[in-house]
Scaffold this active site. Structure first.
Site, PDB file in Angstrom:
ATOM      1  N   GLU A 149      -0.355 -12.163  12.380  1.00  0.00           N
ATOM      2  CA  GLU A 149       0.768 -11.417  12.930  1.00  0.00           C
ATOM      3  C   GLU A 149       1.177 -11.922  14.512  1.00  0.00           C
ATOM      4  O   GLU A 149       0.157 -11.895  15.095  1.00  0.00           O
ATOM      5  CB  GLU A 149       0.776 -10.091  12.756  1.00  0.00           C
ATOM      6  CG  GLU A 149       0.823  -9.446  11.182  1.00  0.00           C
ATOM      7  CD  GLU A 149       1.203  -8.162  11.047  1.00  0.00           C
ATOM      8  OE1 GLU A 149       1.902  -7.468  11.922  1.00  0.00           O
ATOM      9  OE2 GLU A 149       0.521  -7.345  10.393  1.00  0.00           O
ATOM     10  N   LYS A 201      -9.075 -16.830   0.691  1.00  0.00           N
ATOM     11  CA  LYS A 201      -8.386 -15.906   1.469  1.00  0.00           C
ATOM     12  C   LYS A 201      -9.407 -14.627   1.801  1.00  0.00           C
ATOM     13  O   LYS A 201      -9.532 -14.123   2.844  1.00  0.00           O
ATOM     14  CB  LYS A 201      -6.950 -15.341   0.700  1.00  0.00           C
ATOM     15  CG  LYS A 201      -6.352 -14.309   1.821  1.00  0.00           C
ATOM     16  CD  LYS A 201      -6.134 -14.902   3.336  1.00  0.00           C
ATOM     17  CE  LYS A 201      -5.696 -13.671   4.082  1.00  0.00           C
ATOM     18  NZ  LYS A 201      -4.256 -13.220   3.645  1.00  0.00           N
ATOM     19  N   CYS A 257      -4.067  -6.069   6.794  1.00  0.00           N
ATOM     20  CA  CYS A 257      -4.980  -7.071   5.926  1.00  0.00           C
ATOM     21  C   CYS A 257      -6.403  -6.636   5.988  1.00  0.00           C
ATOM     22  O   CYS A 257      -6.895  -6.498   5.039  1.00  0.00           O
ATOM     23  CB  CYS A 257      -4.338  -8.473   6.545  1.00  0.00           C
ATOM     24  SG  CYS A 257      -3.028  -8.942   6.060  1.00  0.00           S
ATOM     25  N   LYS A 318      -2.282  -4.638  17.070  1.00  0.00           N
ATOM     26  CA  LYS A 318      -2.389  -5.794  17.618  1.00  0.00           C
ATOM     27  C   LYS A 318      -1.042  -5.953  18.607  1.00  0.00           C
ATOM     28  O   LYS A 318      -0.045  -5.745  18.329  1.00  0.00           O
ATOM     29  CB  LYS A 318      -2.813  -6.869  17.160  1.00  0.00           C
ATOM     30  CG  LYS A 318      -1.777  -7.470  15.922  1.00  0.00           C
ATOM     31  CD  LYS A 318      -2.104  -8.693  15.388  1.00  0.00           C
ATOM     32  CE  LYS A 318      -1.970 -10.212  16.190  1.00  0.00           C
ATOM     33  NZ  LYS A 318      -2.327 -11.338  15.566  1.00  0.00           N
TER      34      LYS A 318
END
Length: 434
Positions: A149, A201, A257, A318
């Protein structure tokens, strides 16, 4: 090529706009008509640098369109990307696959024989094969995303690798055509079977979360011994086997995530009879850092925060994002308010989302407004403008100059020299106090 993107949340909207930037004709699909209307009008419903410009340019040109119709998408696209969410289930740590299953079922219903459906969502290993076994009239591939992000456009257009989980040469050929400009610029391509592509992932996220929690565990040791975790991190980071990235101790990771992905990975491993118990400790260390900030706040307020006015700099998990999912900043803020503190939050981008999710917190229109009259300041999201605050100016605004740097990015000596009582996770107080 003519591509469809199913799901237009953070991943889907970014992927759709970037595929149009690569020269493809793209049709985005979502069941939410309001979201479709906003995107068709060129409006991004979340904060992501560069994306608004791409979206506006390609919707205006007609290269990028949006619809609510799966039938229209099936008739339009040569390759269909599935980009829906996989949140944590309410009854366990496992991933909720209802949106993935629904999207694949809907596309398989309308798509022609042999249509290529490409999953990009983060899913438990075994999902791709299950879908392939269920929907035999279409072809399945898996192409996991690795977006950060704040850098999602860059990570899509100039990724550090492409992973293609494929079951046929035809699927590989089509995906290489989709990504031809990216591959042509030198991006490595890793071809894999379905399980490996899915695991890439989850393994990457597990490793990053482990590295963050490792340095935060070292911060705990430093706090117990008087060591300085910032110097420790610098020293071990010079070892190229370790590297310096993700070695800044602080209040820990959040977002949509890492937390849910490591929990889902450990849960899936349990189902397979493989123990990844260390990931639960990674999660526990991460949550303990939030506890430590709350403890420091109480210590600096004389043992209790009841009645204290606390300014919190940051709401997003963040910087360069308005994402507040599992935000350490808001978790700490809410806990302090429950303890009786008067908490005022400021964030450059995440204020609207924070207000909706935490309506009982106070909110300011600027950092300066949040600081005014504060008994304690908590720095919990590392936005550049917070690092650039002048300690002398900030001291003139607060009631009591006390600050906790929960992100390890402020110069403690400078703040202490300006008269602040400065504390940071894993670092001794300037002057050797505490």
């Amino acid at each position: 090529m003519r591509l469809t993107v199913i799901g237009t949340g953070y991943l889907g909207a970014t992927h759709a706009a970037c595929m149009a930037e690569l020269g493809h004709e793209v049709l985005g699909v979502d069941v939410d008509p309001d979201k479709v209307a906003a995107l068709q009008a060129g409006r991004v419903p979340f904060h992501e640098p560069v994306l608004p410009e791409l979206l506006a340019r390609h919707t205006a040109s007609g290269r990028l369109r949006f619809t609510t119709s799966y039938e229209e998408a099936a008739a339009f696209g040569e390759v269909h990307f599935i980009c829906v969410g996989t949140p944590q289930r309410g009854d366990s740590e496992g991933a909720d696959l209802r949106y993935v299953d629904s999207a694949f079922a809907s596309m398989a219903r309308y798509a022609g024989e042999g249509a290529l459906l490409v999953g990009k969502s983060t899913v438990p290993v075994g999902t791709a094969q299950r879908l392939a076994d269920t929907h035999t009239g279409v072809e399945i591939a898996w192409n996991p995303e690795f977006l950060r992000e704040g850098f999602a456009v860059e990570d899509t257009l100039r990724p550090d690798r492409l992973v293609l989980g494929i079951g046929s040469e035809r699927a590989e050929t089509l995906l290489r055509q989709v990504y031809a400009p990216v591959i042509g610029s030198g991006t490595p391509v890793v071809t894999a079977d379905f399980p490996t592509a899915e695991l890439v992932k989850t393994a990457a996220n597990a490793f990053l979360a482990t590295k963050i929690s490792f340095i935060n565990a070292m911060a705990e040791v430093c706090e117990a011994t008087g060591g300085d975790v910032s110097v420790l991190a610098e020293a071990i980071g010079h070892d190229d086997r370790i590297g310096k990235k993700f070695l800044r101790a602080g209040v820990g990771f959040g977002g949509g995530c890492l937390p849910k992905d490591i929990r889902a990975f450990a849960h899936r491993a349990d189902e397979l009879g493989v123990s990844l118990a260390f990931l639960r400790e990674v999660d526990a260390i991460n949550m303990r850092r939030r506890d430590r900030v709350v403890e420091l706040a109480r210590e600096l307020c004389g043992g209790a925060v009841l009645g204290a006015r606390i300014a919190v700099l940051g709401a997003a998990f963040k910087p360069d994002s308005d994402d507040i999912r599992d935000s350490p900043a808001l978790n700490v803020s809410a806990r302090l308010r429950l303890d009786g503190a008067d908490v005022t939050v400021y964030d450059p981008e995440a204020m609207d989302n924070a207000r909706k999710a935490f309506p009982l917190l106070g909110y300011a229109l600027s950092a300066e407004e949040a600081l005014r009259g504060a008994d304690l300041v908590l720095h919990l999201t590392e936005w550049p403008q917070f690092r650039e605050l002048a300690p002398e100016r900030a001291r003139a605004l607060v009631s009591r100059p006390r600050i906790v740097d929960g992100r390890g990015t402020l110069d403690g000596a400078t703040w202490a020299a300006a008269g602040w009582e400065f504390r940071a996770l894993g670092r001794p107080a300037p002057g050797g106090e505490g």
